[in-house]
Design a protein around this motif. Sequence first.
Motif, PDB file in Angstrom:
ATOM      1  N   LEU A 155       0.833  -1.204   0.000  1.00 50.35           N
ATOM      2  CA  LEU A 155       0.000   0.000   0.000  1.00 50.35           C
ATOM      3  C   LEU A 155       0.870   1.258   0.000  1.00 50.35           C
ATOM      4  N   THR A 156       0.391   2.290  -0.664  1.00 45.87           N
ATOM      5  CA  THR A 156       1.090   3.580  -0.726  1.00 45.87           C
ATOM      6  C   THR A 156       0.158   4.672  -0.192  1.00 45.87           C
ATOM      7  N   VAL A 157       0.683   5.502   0.722  1.00 48.39           N
ATOM      8  CA  VAL A 157      -0.064   6.661   1.229  1.00 48.39           C
ATOM      9  C   VAL A 157       0.676   7.913   0.769  1.00 48.39           C
ATOM     10  N   GLU A 158      -0.063   8.831   0.134  1.00 44.34           N
ATOM     11  CA  GLU A 158       0.552  10.057  -0.359  1.00 44.34           C
ATOM     12  C   GLU A 158       0.016  11.273   0.399  1.00 44.34           C
ATOM     13  N   GLY A 159       0.949  12.076   0.914  1.00 45.10           N
ATOM     14  CA  GLY A 159       0.595  13.307   1.638  1.00 45.10           C
ATOM     15  C   GLY A 159       1.443  14.424   1.075  1.00 45.10           C
ATOM     16  N   GLU A 160       2.139  15.131   1.952  1.00 44.45           N
ATOM     17  CA  GLU A 160       2.959  16.252   1.470  1.00 44.45           C
ATOM     18  C   GLU A 160       4.171  16.397   2.379  1.00 44.45           C
ATOM     19  N   ALA A 161       5.363  16.307   1.795  1.00 47.17           N
ATOM     20  CA  ALA A 161       6.588  16.500   2.580  1.00 47.17           C
ATOM     21  C   ALA A 161       6.709  17.988   2.926  1.00 47.17           C
ATOM     22  N   ARG A 162       7.034  18.252   4.193  1.00 53.69           N
ATOM     23  CA  ARG A 162       7.121  19.649   4.642  1.00 53.69           C
ATOM     24  C   ARG A 162       8.194  19.754   5.709  1.00 53.69           C
ATOM     25  N   HIS A 163       8.571  20.983   6.027  1.00 58.26           N
ATOM     26  CA  HIS A 163       9.580  21.265   7.050  1.00 58.26           C
ATOM     27  C   HIS A 163       9.066  20.790   8.422  1.00 58.26           C
ATOM     28  N   HIS A 182       0.033  17.063   6.152  1.00 54.87           N
ATOM     29  CA  HIS A 182      -0.575  15.855   5.568  1.00 54.87           C
ATOM     30  C   HIS A 182       0.494  14.764   5.672  1.00 54.87           C
ATOM     31  N   ASP A 183       0.600  14.240   6.887  1.00 56.35           N
ATOM     32  CA  ASP A 183       1.709  13.339   7.250  1.00 56.35           C
ATOM     33  C   ASP A 183       1.376  11.909   6.847  1.00 56.35           C
ATOM     34  N   PRO A 240       6.884  13.244   6.684  1.00 56.24           N
ATOM     35  CA  PRO A 240       6.831  12.268   5.579  1.00 56.24           C
ATOM     36  C   PRO A 240       5.736  12.586   4.568  1.00 56.24           C
ATOM     37  N   GLY A 241       6.177  12.733   3.312  1.00 56.76           N
ATOM     38  CA  GLY A 241       5.208  13.024   2.250  1.00 56.76           C
ATOM     39  C   GLY A 241       4.628  11.767   1.650  1.00 56.76           C
ATOM     40  N   GLU A 242       5.335  10.613   1.912  1.00 58.65           N
ATOM     41  CA  GLU A 242       4.812   9.367   1.359  1.00 58.65           C
ATOM     42  C   GLU A 242       5.173   8.232   2.316  1.00 58.65           C
ATOM     43  N   ALA A 243       4.314   7.235   2.351  1.00 60.25           N
ATOM     44  CA  ALA A 243       4.617   6.052   3.188  1.00 60.25           C
ATOM     45  C   ALA A 243       4.197   4.809   2.417  1.00 60.25           C
ATOM     46  N   HIS A 244       4.983   3.753   2.560  1.00 57.40           N
ATOM     47  CA  HIS A 244       4.657   2.448   1.961  1.00 57.40           C
ATOM     48  C   HIS A 244       4.504   1.454   3.104  1.00 57.40           C
ATOM     49  N   PHE A 245       3.456   0.626   3.031  1.00 55.60           N
ATOM     50  CA  PHE A 245       3.356  -0.447   4.024  1.00 55.60           C
ATOM     51  C   PHE A 245       2.718  -1.671   3.398  1.00 55.60           C
TER      52      PHE A 245
END
Length: 435
Positions: free
Chosen positions: A238-246, A256-257, A297-302
């Motif tokens: 599975l892939t979760v897409e958010g937005e990488a930020r400072h 959007h972690d 984290p702008g993206e996560a895989h699990f």
Amino acid sequence: MSARTRLPEITPDRVAASARRVMTRCDELARVSAAQGRIERVYLSPEHARVNRLAAEWMREVGMVTRQDAAGNQIGRLSASDPDAPALMLGSHLDTVLDAGRYDGMLGVLMALEVVRLLRAPGPEGRPSVSPLPFSIEVVAFSDEEGTRFGKALLGSSAVAGTWDEDWWRLTDADGITLRQAFLEFGLDPGRVGEAARRSDELVGYLEAHIEQGPELDRRGESLAVVSSIASARRFQLTVEGEARHAGGTPYDMRHDALLGASEAALAVERICRAEHHIIGTVGQLEAFPGAMNVVPGEAHFSLDLRGEFDAHRDRTWQAISRDLDGIMGRRGLRWRAHEVHNAPAVMCAPLLREVVREGIAGTLAPGAPEPTTLFSPAGHDGMALGAVTDVGMLFLRNPDGISHHPDEAVSSGDVALGIRALADSVLHLAAEPA
Ligand code: HGY
Ligand code: MN
Ligand code: MN
């Protein structure tokens, strides 16, 4: 089995010697690993080739004719007096998970070889041994039950079952090597994988001994169990897409972690599956990107490994999980998607093979002992693939605390001796069945 068939006597001493040999050889196989200090042996690796050579040597030692099939499975055969007689297939797998125990798979291959040693009849001078039973006996060391390298499990046994899927050639390992390239590097011809397939009329059935990989037998104080069915399995990436930020300058209400979304999803899997009967969901892998300490984290895989006693129940649970993930990701302003990498239906063990295994176990129990235990297997096995082409039966051995897929995986020599005796008797009971 005709009365004239004289079988060698299976004495307790011979069985004890077989058990000791199995334990010693599990230790020998454990030393064939890609990693120092832990057991790691994956499909089409140099370690796979080495254990196939070892298994072939041990198969020849008990008078079998050996071959490696077109999918890298190592096979030994003891032909019946009628060389065209169908074969009872015994065995298990020699590949492992990462940082594995030394009995998951290996035990079943080695116990099968000891049953051959105990049952075989000498062949003509200098010729291979023969099966004194109405059927031939084959021992198969399957090459990829776990799916550790390419994610899709049961590749070796799927080839034997004739269910190989051409889409699998594009599967890649962690280094980006495709299954096709790995085949070629191992010395196999992808175009000939179909030659590994067996026909139903060639096989009497498939019978596998395996550690339980759960705590039931240990809790009950019993050594052996009959297996009723093998859980259906679906595996997803599975892939979760958010937005990488400072990590410092971004207030929470702007985040959007993706890692938090994936983490909440993992807890949802546990909550939903625990509420169900015989449904097991596990998130075994979780990775955040870009993976820097000071970046949201702008993206996560699990991963998700989902199993159930019945396909429909498992699938309904997957739908419930999907709905829950929609809610989680919606609240967090995230997007998610799932890629299914493995799907194997539940396999019910054949009534005749369940019965001969029950009789085999009963023969090891004291007079008046309760009926042998019958267990559902939440762990997957090669029988899930073989069920497409022949009857499947399984015999479980107690492994203390049920710990498995872990270096502390254990089994006692005494239980292995009982298991060898029960497996041999199961084969003899099957041979005594009307054709
Ligand atoms: O994952 C399993 O259940 C098996 O050990 N391959
Ligand atoms: Mn396993
Ligand atoms: Mn296994």
